[in-house]
Scaffold this active site. Structure first.
Site, PDB file in Angstrom:
ATOM      1  N   ASN A   9      41.635  44.527  37.084  1.00 60.45           N
ATOM      2  CA  ASN A   9      42.644  44.256  38.087  1.00 60.45           C
ATOM      3  C   ASN A   9      43.269  43.031  37.586  1.00 60.45           C
ATOM      4  O   ASN A   9      43.200  41.883  37.296  1.00 60.45           O
ATOM      5  CB  ASN A   9      41.503  43.557  39.370  1.00 60.45           C
ATOM      6  N   LYS A  11      46.029  41.454  39.243  1.00 60.59           N
ATOM      7  CA  LYS A  11      46.294  40.507  40.158  1.00 60.59           C
ATOM      8  C   LYS A  11      47.804  40.355  40.118  1.00 60.59           C
ATOM      9  O   LYS A  11      48.360  41.151  39.781  1.00 60.59           O
ATOM     10  CB  LYS A  11      45.500  39.000  39.916  1.00 60.59           C
ATOM     11  N   HIS A 104      39.625  42.792  48.421  1.00 60.18           N
ATOM     12  CA  HIS A 104      39.205  41.814  47.257  1.00 60.18           C
ATOM     13  C   HIS A 104      39.007  40.413  47.969  1.00 60.18           C
ATOM     14  O   HIS A 104      39.721  40.200  48.882  1.00 60.18           O
ATOM     15  CB  HIS A 104      40.322  41.842  46.354  1.00 60.18           C
ATOM     16  N   GLU A 106      40.084  37.843  47.329  1.00 59.28           N
ATOM     17  CA  GLU A 106      41.416  36.914  47.323  1.00 59.28           C
ATOM     18  C   GLU A 106      42.152  37.311  48.584  1.00 59.28           C
ATOM     19  O   GLU A 106      42.722  36.524  48.817  1.00 59.28           O
ATOM     20  CB  GLU A 106      42.245  37.000  45.899  1.00 59.28           C
ATOM     21  N   GLU A 173      31.186  41.762  43.959  1.00 60.69           N
ATOM     22  CA  GLU A 173      31.850  40.438  43.222  1.00 60.69           C
ATOM     23  C   GLU A 173      31.277  39.449  43.835  1.00 60.69           C
ATOM     24  O   GLU A 173      32.005  39.068  45.029  1.00 60.69           O
ATOM     25  CB  GLU A 173      33.419  40.889  43.459  1.00 60.69           C
ATOM     26  N   GLY A 179      36.624  34.546  38.224  1.00 59.20           N
ATOM     27  CA  GLY A 179      37.527  33.625  37.577  1.00 59.20           C
ATOM     28  C   GLY A 179      37.023  32.526  37.363  1.00 59.20           C
ATOM     29  O   GLY A 179      37.816  31.488  36.864  1.00 59.20           O
ATOM     30  N   SER A 212      34.019  37.377  36.028  1.00 66.83           N
ATOM     31  CA  SER A 212      33.690  37.005  34.763  1.00 66.83           C
ATOM     32  C   SER A 212      33.303  37.839  33.520  1.00 66.83           C
ATOM     33  O   SER A 212      32.446  37.513  33.125  1.00 66.83           O
ATOM     34  CB  SER A 212      33.111  35.411  35.090  1.00 66.83           C
TER      35      SER A 212
HETATM   36  P1  PGA Z   1      37.439  37.746  37.089  1.00 68.86           P
HETATM   37  O1  PGA Z   1      37.980  38.479  38.325  1.00 68.86           O
HETATM   38  O2  PGA Z   1      37.051  39.114  35.994  1.00 68.86           O
HETATM   39  O3  PGA Z   1      38.533  37.152  36.438  1.00 68.86           O
HETATM   40  O4  PGA Z   1      36.357  37.002  37.217  1.00 68.86           O
HETATM   41  C1  PGA Z   1      37.476  39.729  38.946  1.00 68.86           C
HETATM   42  C2  PGA Z   1      37.999  39.891  40.031  1.00 68.86           C
HETATM   43  O5  PGA Z   1      38.644  39.318  40.824  1.00 68.86           O
HETATM   44  O6  PGA Z   1      37.873  41.482  40.420  1.00 68.86           O
END
Ligand code: PGA
Length: 249
Positions: A9, A11, A104, A106, A173, A179, A212
């Site tokens: 992803n 983003k 997601h 976010e 998740e 992140g 992560s």
């Molecule tokens: P990350 O993000 O691997 O940077 O923790 C995962 C995600 O948001 O799908």
């Protein structure tokens, strides 16, 4: 049989020229990190910004890797309409896109997505033959107050109303792991994913872990029996690191 799907992803990262650079390097790293000759039972999916979709749908087929796909990071529930800033399923289908992330954290946190809009987006994607990746997961506070299970079960109950579980991927998740570098312990991710599977009518849904994921924890994560893949944010931006994640041992 449950399919293994290793997804990135991106983003809001990578311009078109940066995306082209990634895909000029990625195939070499894929070959260099492959554990054995032919392990390609794995699907590779990279969900990119909308502005890269059209370009990459020409760049990626030229790589000649049958299991490598490009996906979107969201999809609207209407075919068209006065929805400034949104992209519809027919627009993705026209580009040959077969996957889209939906719900997601976010999107839920910063853009007001609710279980109701997530449910509508899932159904719209499926109506056009797109496989949605539904993201669910608890906050740190919910985990600390032992609400993880009840929260995720309530997300699943609301998000999956009238959703076809034969054309669905789910990503667990935990929000506190996204992140942050603070990965959920592999056996705990496995436990929660097993609980999620127990709520489904189709036990063969691919269920990923996200939060992560890195080249140095992927092998342990993928050794867990309930985990069918990963959704990778930050570590999917680097072609060498993401190739090693795809080629987990
Ligand atoms: P990350 O993000 O691997 O940077 O923790 C995962 C995600 O948001 O799908």
């Amino acid at each position: 049989m449950r399919k293994i799907v290793i997804a990135g992803n991106w983003k809001m990262y990578k311009t078109q020229s940066e995306a082209k650079t990634f895909f000029s390097e990625f195939p070499t790293h894929l070959k260099a990190t492959a554990p054995q000759a032919a392990v390609f039972d794995r699907q590779i999916l990279i969900c990119v910004p909308y502005t890269n979709l059209s370009l990459l749908q020409t760049v990626v087929p030229a790589i000649g890797h049958a299991n490598l796909h490009i996906g979107a990071q969201n999809v609207h529930w209407s075919e068209n309409g006065a929805f400034t800033g949104e992209i519809s399923a027919p627009m993705l289908v026209e580009l040959g896109i077969k996957y889209a992330i939906v719900g997601h954290s976010e999107r839920r946190q910063f853009f007001g997505e609710t279980d109701e809009t997530v449910n509508k987006r899932l159904k719209a994607a499926q109506a056009y033959g797109i496989t949605p990746i539904l993201c669910v997961g608890e906050s740190k506070q919910q985990r600390d107050t032992n609400e993880t299970e009840s929260w995720i079960f309530s997300q699943l109950a609301a998000d999956l109303v009238d959703v076809d579980q034969n054309n669905l991927i789910i990503a667990y998740e935990p929000i506190w792991a996204i992140g942050t570098g603070d990965t959920c312990a592999a056996n705990e991710a496995n436990r929660v994913i097993g609980l999620i599977r127990g709520r489904l009518t189709n036990p063969n849904v691919t269920i990923q872990y996200g939060g992560s994921v890195k080249s140095d924890n992927i092998d342990e994560i993928m050794s867990q029996p309930e985990i069918d893949g990963v959704l990778v944010g930050g570590a999917s931006l680097d072609p060498a690191g993401f190739a090693r994640i795809v080629n987990y041992h």
